[in-house]
Design a protein around this motif. Sequence first.
Motif, PDB file in Angstrom:
ATOM      1  N   UNK A   1     -43.457   6.124  43.378  1.00 51.12           N
ATOM      2  CA  UNK A   1     -43.252   7.110  42.329  1.00 51.12           C
ATOM      3  C   UNK A   1     -42.070   7.981  42.708  1.00 51.12           C
ATOM      4  N   UNK A   2     -41.162   8.197  41.772  1.00 54.90           N
ATOM      5  CA  UNK A   2     -39.986   9.017  42.061  1.00 54.90           C
ATOM      6  C   UNK A   2     -40.356  10.467  42.323  1.00 54.90           C
TER       7      UNK A   2
ATOM      8  N   UNK B   1     -30.692   6.050  31.986  1.00 58.95           N
ATOM      9  CA  UNK B   1     -31.040   5.153  33.084  1.00 58.95           C
ATOM     10  C   UNK B   1     -32.047   5.816  34.003  1.00 58.95           C
ATOM     11  N   UNK B   2     -33.076   5.063  34.397  1.00 61.70           N
ATOM     12  CA  UNK B   2     -34.034   5.503  35.399  1.00 61.70           C
ATOM     13  C   UNK B   2     -34.001   4.506  36.546  1.00 61.70           C
ATOM     14  N   UNK B   3     -33.756   4.983  37.758  1.00 62.63           N
ATOM     15  CA  UNK B   3     -33.680   4.086  38.902  1.00 62.63           C
ATOM     16  C   UNK B   3     -33.077   4.779  40.109  1.00 62.63           C
ATOM     17  N   UNK B   4     -32.427   3.998  40.956  1.00 59.29           N
ATOM     18  CA  UNK B   4     -31.910   4.510  42.220  1.00 59.29           C
ATOM     19  C   UNK B   4     -30.544   5.159  42.030  1.00 59.29           C
TER      20      UNK B   4
ATOM     21  N   UNK C   1     -31.340   2.178  26.760  1.00 57.07           N
ATOM     22  CA  UNK C   1     -32.327   2.718  27.697  1.00 57.07           C
ATOM     23  C   UNK C   1     -32.605   1.679  28.775  1.00 57.07           C
ATOM     24  N   UNK C   2     -32.286   2.018  30.023  1.00 57.44           N
ATOM     25  CA  UNK C   2     -32.601   1.178  31.176  1.00 57.44           C
ATOM     26  C   UNK C   2     -33.867   1.718  31.839  1.00 57.44           C
ATOM     27  N   UNK C   3     -34.874   0.858  31.990  1.00 58.30           N
ATOM     28  CA  UNK C   3     -36.149   1.282  32.570  1.00 58.30           C
ATOM     29  C   UNK C   3     -36.256   0.839  34.026  1.00 58.30           C
ATOM     30  N   UNK C   4     -37.006   1.598  34.823  1.00 58.33           N
ATOM     31  CA  UNK C   4     -37.312   1.231  36.206  1.00 58.33           C
ATOM     32  C   UNK C   4     -38.609   0.426  36.264  1.00 58.33           C
ATOM     33  N   UNK C   5     -38.901  -0.119  37.448  1.00 56.09           N
ATOM     34  CA  UNK C   5     -40.044  -1.030  37.590  1.00 56.09           C
ATOM     35  C   UNK C   5     -41.332  -0.352  38.009  1.00 56.09           C
ATOM     36  N   UNK C   6     -41.253   0.861  38.538  1.00 58.39           N
ATOM     37  CA  UNK C   6     -42.468   1.449  39.103  1.00 58.39           C
ATOM     38  C   UNK C   6     -43.440   1.943  38.031  1.00 58.39           C
ATOM     39  N   UNK C   7     -42.908   2.442  36.922  1.00 63.24           N
ATOM     40  CA  UNK C   7     -43.712   2.758  35.730  1.00 63.24           C
ATOM     41  C   UNK C   7     -43.005   2.103  34.544  1.00 63.24           C
ATOM     42  N   UNK C   8     -43.100   0.804  34.443  1.00 60.39           N
ATOM     43  CA  UNK C   8     -42.207   0.042  33.560  1.00 60.39           C
ATOM     44  C   UNK C   8     -42.437   0.240  32.073  1.00 60.39           C
ATOM     45  N   UNK C   9     -43.638   0.682  31.685  1.00 66.62           N
ATOM     46  CA  UNK C   9     -43.898   0.967  30.274  1.00 66.62           C
ATOM     47  C   UNK C   9     -43.483   2.397  29.954  1.00 66.62           C
TER      48      UNK C   9
ATOM     49  N   UNK D   1     -57.176   2.004  34.726  1.00 67.91           N
ATOM     50  CA  UNK D   1     -57.248   3.424  34.396  1.00 67.91           C
ATOM     51  C   UNK D   1     -56.004   4.179  34.854  1.00 67.91           C
ATOM     52  N   UNK D   2     -55.417   3.732  35.959  1.00 65.30           N
ATOM     53  CA  UNK D   2     -54.211   4.389  36.449  1.00 65.30           C
ATOM     54  C   UNK D   2     -53.055   4.182  35.477  1.00 65.30           C
ATOM     55  N   UNK D   3     -52.942   2.984  34.931  1.00 66.27           N
ATOM     56  CA  UNK D   3     -51.899   2.720  33.936  1.00 66.27           C
ATOM     57  C   UNK D   3     -52.143   3.543  32.681  1.00 66.27           C
ATOM     58  N   UNK D   4     -53.390   3.616  32.242  1.00 62.00           N
ATOM     59  CA  UNK D   4     -53.716   4.409  31.059  1.00 62.00           C
ATOM     60  C   UNK D   4     -53.387   5.879  31.298  1.00 62.00           C
ATOM     61  N   UNK D   5     -53.777   6.375  32.463  1.00 66.27           N
ATOM     62  CA  UNK D   5     -53.629   7.794  32.756  1.00 66.27           C
ATOM     63  C   UNK D   5     -52.169   8.176  32.964  1.00 66.27           C
TER      64      UNK D   5
END
Length: 503
Positions: free
Chosen positions: A255-256, A198-201, A122-130, A69-73
């Motif tokens: 979460x950022x 880019x999303x990341x550090x 588009x570079x994605x981060x790992x914390x919300x990877x979708x 549910x957290x991923x869906x939300x």
Amino acid sequence: MAEIPAVLREVDEDDIPEMVEQLLDSFNAGRTREKSFRIQQLKNLLRMLDEKEDEITEAGFRDLGRNRQETIFFELFSIKGEIIDAINNLAEWMKPEHVKKDLANVINTLCIVPEPFGVVCVFSAWNYPVLELLQPLAGAIAAGNTVLLKPSDLAIHTSNLMMDLIPQYLDTDCYKVAAGGIPLCQAVLKERFDYIMFTGSPGIGKIIMRAAAENLTPVTLELGGKNPCIVDSSANIKVAGKRIAWGKYTNAGQSCLAPNYILCHQSIRDDLVASITAAVRQFYGENPRESNNYGRIINTRHFDRVHALLDGSGNVVLKGESDRNDLYIAPTIITDVKPDDTIMQDEIFGPILPIICIDDIDDAIDLINDGEKPLALYAFTSDKSVKEKLTTRTSSGAISFNDVLVHFSVRTLPFGGVGHSGQGAYHGKFTFDTFSHKKAYYSTFTGIAEPLMKIRYPPFTDQNIQRGKKLLVPTIKNGSSYFTYIILTCVIVAVISIILNIL
């Protein structure tokens, strides 16, 4: 949840130049220009999210121990909202934007035309990877670009899944996925793109920006930061504690936008700690490790980094067990923290919440301004003067009062950082605008307009300079001059209309 061994399906870095060339060829052929094509691809992406929801949420669990549910939300709802918003409004977004005319251009056509940049990466981060992969993708599609997607190599299961799913649903000549580690990233950054997101550090963001500078490629960087959360004596402590606990410990603090530290007066600190603690127990039970609502750290490297922050900083007042084999760190609160403690030097990105006591709001502002500009600033207060001070005397990507995180879900607000926390913004139409070049469009007449143009041609005379000044240099508005300007504009338009009708 123990770390599950998995093998990342990597693209050979030698294939990257050909992939980028194919994307460029597709763009130059006009494949993505038509509105109907863009909308069809957006509908295909939406269908993928619906049909593959189980696979996507399972990948989220395997990567981060995250509840379905957290991923869906937090991920799927946001992406779907972005896609549907684009489908519903694309025709309007693509229209030329007509601009105000001055006296010299009253008969000309002036507008701003949104056009796609071209090939976007588009570079994605790992914390919300979708979310961080597909939400920018939706805007890039809507704007008419071709796209190379680089999912995070740390979210292995999600990355592998995106490698499988996206070619099944989207046009493979226009949208490609390139998964891999550092060598693959280096190969990607050698290519010339028309836009990079880019999303990341911040550290990796600097690498991206340096590579982009080689080709003068514009970038949007979403980098995070140490988001402060101020709680003053006028706040509802019970509500503040619950909302802070939700925002901080969701996704195990990875979460950022999570509150990174709390600033409050000594007089309310203990009540606030009690409120946050009560909320943690309400959300996750007496032992969060046994809760299927509480996630895990992404890998052992990040576990070690976060766990090390527990040593030598303040007084731990809420702490459960931790287990490296299970990648588990319990929700934690640390009081008596000092601004120069190790835990205050970088973004925590984990379930540890430091509390620093302050004397007043001015003390809080000084402490915030001594650091880098955060992605978000949160404050729980009912004092209007506090809100005004924080809004006008601090700088952050966003400011949110009496709640955390939720401004991210508002598509009519831009999401992005400032300074060290990033540059550029997206969400809703802002995403479309980010991936669109705003081209100036000017069109005039060659016949009827030519007599008006003689003042610009040699030989130059003082009379022409005076005429040109009246046409080209505006005057400071007051009631009478502005009224005169309106009357003159109407008269000129009427005269031109009569002449055109006669011709």
